[in-house]
Enzyme design. Structure first.
Site, PDB file in Angstrom:
ATOM      1  N   GLY A   1      24.086  31.759  32.120  1.00  0.00           N
ATOM      2  CA  GLY A   1      23.749  32.969  32.733  1.00  0.00           C
ATOM      3  C   GLY A   1      22.308  33.859  32.385  1.00  0.00           C
ATOM      4  O   GLY A   1      21.758  34.577  33.113  1.00  0.00           O
TER       5      GLY A   1
ATOM      6  N   GLU B   1      21.267  37.516  26.168  1.00  0.00           N
ATOM      7  CA  GLU B   1      22.601  37.124  26.769  1.00  0.00           C
ATOM      8  C   GLU B   1      22.359  37.841  28.146  1.00  0.00           C
ATOM      9  O   GLU B   1      21.514  38.835  28.171  1.00  0.00           O
ATOM     10  CB  GLU B   1      23.810  37.840  26.079  1.00  0.00           C
ATOM     11  CG  GLU B   1      25.129  37.857  26.529  1.00  0.00           C
ATOM     12  CD  GLU B   1      25.767  36.687  27.085  1.00  0.00           C
ATOM     13  OE1 GLU B   1      24.909  35.819  27.653  1.00  0.00           O
ATOM     14  OE2 GLU B   1      26.938  36.390  26.691  1.00  0.00           O
TER      15      GLU B   1
ATOM     16  N   ASP C   1      30.826  41.749  28.209  1.00  0.00           N
ATOM     17  CA  ASP C   1      32.139  42.482  28.863  1.00  0.00           C
ATOM     18  C   ASP C   1      33.088  42.777  27.707  1.00  0.00           C
ATOM     19  O   ASP C   1      32.645  43.925  27.142  1.00  0.00           O
ATOM     20  CB  ASP C   1      32.535  41.423  29.764  1.00  0.00           C
ATOM     21  CG  ASP C   1      33.511  41.925  30.663  1.00  0.00           C
ATOM     22  OD1 ASP C   1      33.315  42.873  31.436  1.00  0.00           O
ATOM     23  OD2 ASP C   1      34.562  41.072  30.894  1.00  0.00           O
TER      24      ASP C   1
ATOM     25  N   GLY D   1      33.097  41.271  24.697  1.00  0.00           N
ATOM     26  CA  GLY D   1      32.238  41.033  23.437  1.00  0.00           C
ATOM     27  C   GLY D   1      32.742  40.162  22.545  1.00  0.00           C
ATOM     28  O   GLY D   1      32.226  39.606  21.740  1.00  0.00           O
TER      29      GLY D   1
ATOM     30  N   THR E   1      32.618  36.629  23.470  1.00  0.00           N
ATOM     31  CA  THR E   1      31.536  35.880  23.486  1.00  0.00           C
ATOM     32  C   THR E   1      30.515  35.944  22.348  1.00  0.00           C
ATOM     33  O   THR E   1      30.405  35.066  21.488  1.00  0.00           O
ATOM     34  CB  THR E   1      30.785  35.653  24.592  1.00  0.00           C
ATOM     35  OG1 THR E   1      31.745  35.257  25.764  1.00  0.00           O
ATOM     36  CG2 THR E   1      30.054  34.283  24.788  1.00  0.00           C
ATOM     37  N   LEU E   2      30.081  37.212  22.370  1.00  0.00           N
ATOM     38  CA  LEU E   2      28.997  37.253  21.486  1.00  0.00           C
ATOM     39  C   LEU E   2      29.566  37.592  19.896  1.00  0.00           C
ATOM     40  O   LEU E   2      28.922  37.144  18.998  1.00  0.00           O
ATOM     41  CB  LEU E   2      28.360  38.622  21.503  1.00  0.00           C
ATOM     42  CG  LEU E   2      26.966  38.229  22.503  1.00  0.00           C
ATOM     43  CD1 LEU E   2      26.309  39.453  23.129  1.00  0.00           C
ATOM     44  CD2 LEU E   2      26.030  37.255  21.860  1.00  0.00           C
TER      45      LEU E   2
ATOM     46  N   LYS F   1      28.745  46.187  29.765  1.00  0.00           N
ATOM     47  CA  LYS F   1      29.939  47.055  30.226  1.00  0.00           C
ATOM     48  C   LYS F   1      30.577  47.665  29.379  1.00  0.00           C
ATOM     49  O   LYS F   1      31.843  47.223  28.943  1.00  0.00           O
ATOM     50  CB  LYS F   1      30.878  46.122  30.965  1.00  0.00           C
ATOM     51  CG  LYS F   1      30.311  45.358  32.558  1.00  0.00           C
ATOM     52  CD  LYS F   1      31.350  44.396  33.232  1.00  0.00           C
ATOM     53  CE  LYS F   1      30.949  43.788  34.127  1.00  0.00           C
ATOM     54  NZ  LYS F   1      31.907  42.680  34.604  1.00  0.00           N
TER      55      LYS F   1
ATOM     56  N   ASP G   1      26.392  34.292  37.777  1.00  0.00           N
ATOM     57  CA  ASP G   1      26.982  33.576  38.933  1.00  0.00           C
ATOM     58  C   ASP G   1      28.180  34.089  39.066  1.00  0.00           C
ATOM     59  O   ASP G   1      29.055  35.080  38.556  1.00  0.00           O
ATOM     60  CB  ASP G   1      27.442  31.958  38.672  1.00  0.00           C
ATOM     61  CG  ASP G   1      28.407  32.022  37.753  1.00  0.00           C
ATOM     62  OD1 ASP G   1      28.496  32.596  36.416  1.00  0.00           O
ATOM     63  OD2 ASP G   1      29.693  31.361  37.904  1.00  0.00           O
TER      64      ASP G   1
HETATM   65  P1  IMP Z   1      32.633  38.584  27.217  1.00  0.00           P
HETATM   66  O1  IMP Z   1      33.059  37.576  26.136  1.00  0.00           O
HETATM   67  O2  IMP Z   1      33.936  39.268  27.838  1.00  0.00           O
HETATM   68  O3  IMP Z   1      31.863  39.893  26.739  1.00  0.00           O
HETATM   69  O4  IMP Z   1      32.223  38.158  28.419  1.00  0.00           O
HETATM   70  C1  IMP Z   1      30.876  37.567  28.426  1.00  0.00           C
HETATM   71  C2  IMP Z   1      30.586  36.573  29.426  1.00  0.00           C
HETATM   72  O5  IMP Z   1      31.589  36.776  30.675  1.00  0.00           O
HETATM   73  C3  IMP Z   1      29.383  36.718  29.953  1.00  0.00           C
HETATM   74  O6  IMP Z   1      28.387  36.085  29.336  1.00  0.00           O
HETATM   75  C4  IMP Z   1      29.298  36.350  31.488  1.00  0.00           C
HETATM   76  O7  IMP Z   1      29.100  34.938  31.562  1.00  0.00           O
HETATM   77  C5  IMP Z   1      30.740  36.501  31.900  1.00  0.00           C
HETATM   78  N1  IMP Z   1      31.112  37.753  32.834  1.00  0.00           N
HETATM   79  C6  IMP Z   1      31.355  38.897  32.140  1.00  0.00           C
HETATM   80  N2  IMP Z   1      31.283  39.840  33.191  1.00  0.00           N
HETATM   81  C7  IMP Z   1      30.780  39.438  34.220  1.00  0.00           C
HETATM   82  C8  IMP Z   1      30.269  39.627  35.776  1.00  0.00           C
HETATM   83  O8  IMP Z   1      30.353  40.768  36.113  1.00  0.00           O
HETATM   84  N3  IMP Z   1      29.586  38.739  36.501  1.00  0.00           N
HETATM   85  C9  IMP Z   1      29.462  37.419  36.147  1.00  0.00           C
HETATM   86  N4  IMP Z   1      29.911  36.983  34.712  1.00  0.00           N
HETATM   87  C10 IMP Z   1      30.463  37.951  33.861  1.00  0.00           C
HETATM   88 MG    MG Z   2      26.963  34.882  29.510  1.00  0.00          MG
END
Ligand code: IMP
Ligand code: MG
Length: 181
Positions: free
Chosen positions: A49, A103, A107, A109, A111-112, A135, A163
């Site tokens: 992404g 990044e 969303d 958090g 992943t990070l 977000k 995507d």
């Molecule tokens: P997290 O681990 O929930 O913070 O999500 C992180 C990953 O989810 C991001 O790096 C994106 O790849 C994917 N993601 C979260 N929200 C969206 C969105 O609205 N559109 C596309 N990918 C998303």
């Molecule tokens: Mg990502």
């Protein structure tokens, strides 16, 4: 003729235009260049992404940077990235380096949180986070974000490298994707 974002099937509406994106990327690049002056940071792009954001950001930095990538995949219940997998790791040691994670969107958090924990164990000189989108209403774990382009509402976005089921990555602007069904 309407702009492309209004005629692509599967797109609900334009979220952030190309002009607004580029102005924000320039602003972030100025801030990062000032903060890392005299240093040679390593930009770590999280694929897929972040590829477009990183490419635009990197060429606006007035710094001698290094670049590396990690291919990360998040699996979970529904949309939540509860299990984070490293599909491809960095190509070199980061010990003693100033690492800036780049990044696309934060969303929940998860992943990070995982990536930061992993990279911190490798003893970088510093470790910071730069995200294009955030977000805040979706956050489930505490994260300190050093550079953030835009706080957005809880909508599913795509475009500018991001995507929706592998679609819309190559759009030069950000859109809200239509929910399936
Ligand atoms: P997290 O681990 O929930 O913070 O999500 C992180 C990953 O989810 C991001 O790096 C994106 O790849 C994917 N993601 C979260 N929200 C969206 C969105 O609205 N559109 C596309 N990918 C998303
Ligand atoms: Mg990502």
């Amino acid at each position: 003729m309407p702009p492309a974002e209004y005629i692509l099937p599967g797109v609900e509406r334009l979220l952030i235009s190309e002009t607004t994106l580029h102005a924000k990327v320039s602003e972030l690049a100025r801030q990062i260049s000032a903060d890392y002056q005299g240093k040679r940071p390593l930009l770590v792009g999280l694929l897929k992404g972040s590829f477009m954001f990183l490419a635009d950001l990197a060429r606006e930095l007035t710094l001698d940077c290094e670049v590396d990538f990690m291919l990360v995949s998040s699996y979970g219940n529904g949309q939540e990235a509860t299990e984070v997998k490293i599909l491809q790791d960095l190509t070199a040691s980061i010990q003693g380096q100033d690492v800036l994670i780049v990044e696309d969107i934060i969303d929940t958090g998860f992943t990070l949180q995982k990536i930061c924990g992993l990279l911190a164990e490798r003893q970088p000189a510093s470790l910071k986070i730069c995200t294009l989108l955030n977000k805040p209403s979706r956050r489930q774990v505490a994260l300190s974000v050093d550079y953030c382009g835009f706080d957005i509402e809880d909508v599913f976005v795509a475009g500018y490298g991001i995507d929706f089921a592998q679609r819309f990555r190559c759009l030069p602007y950000l859109v809200v994707a239509k929910k399936p069904g």
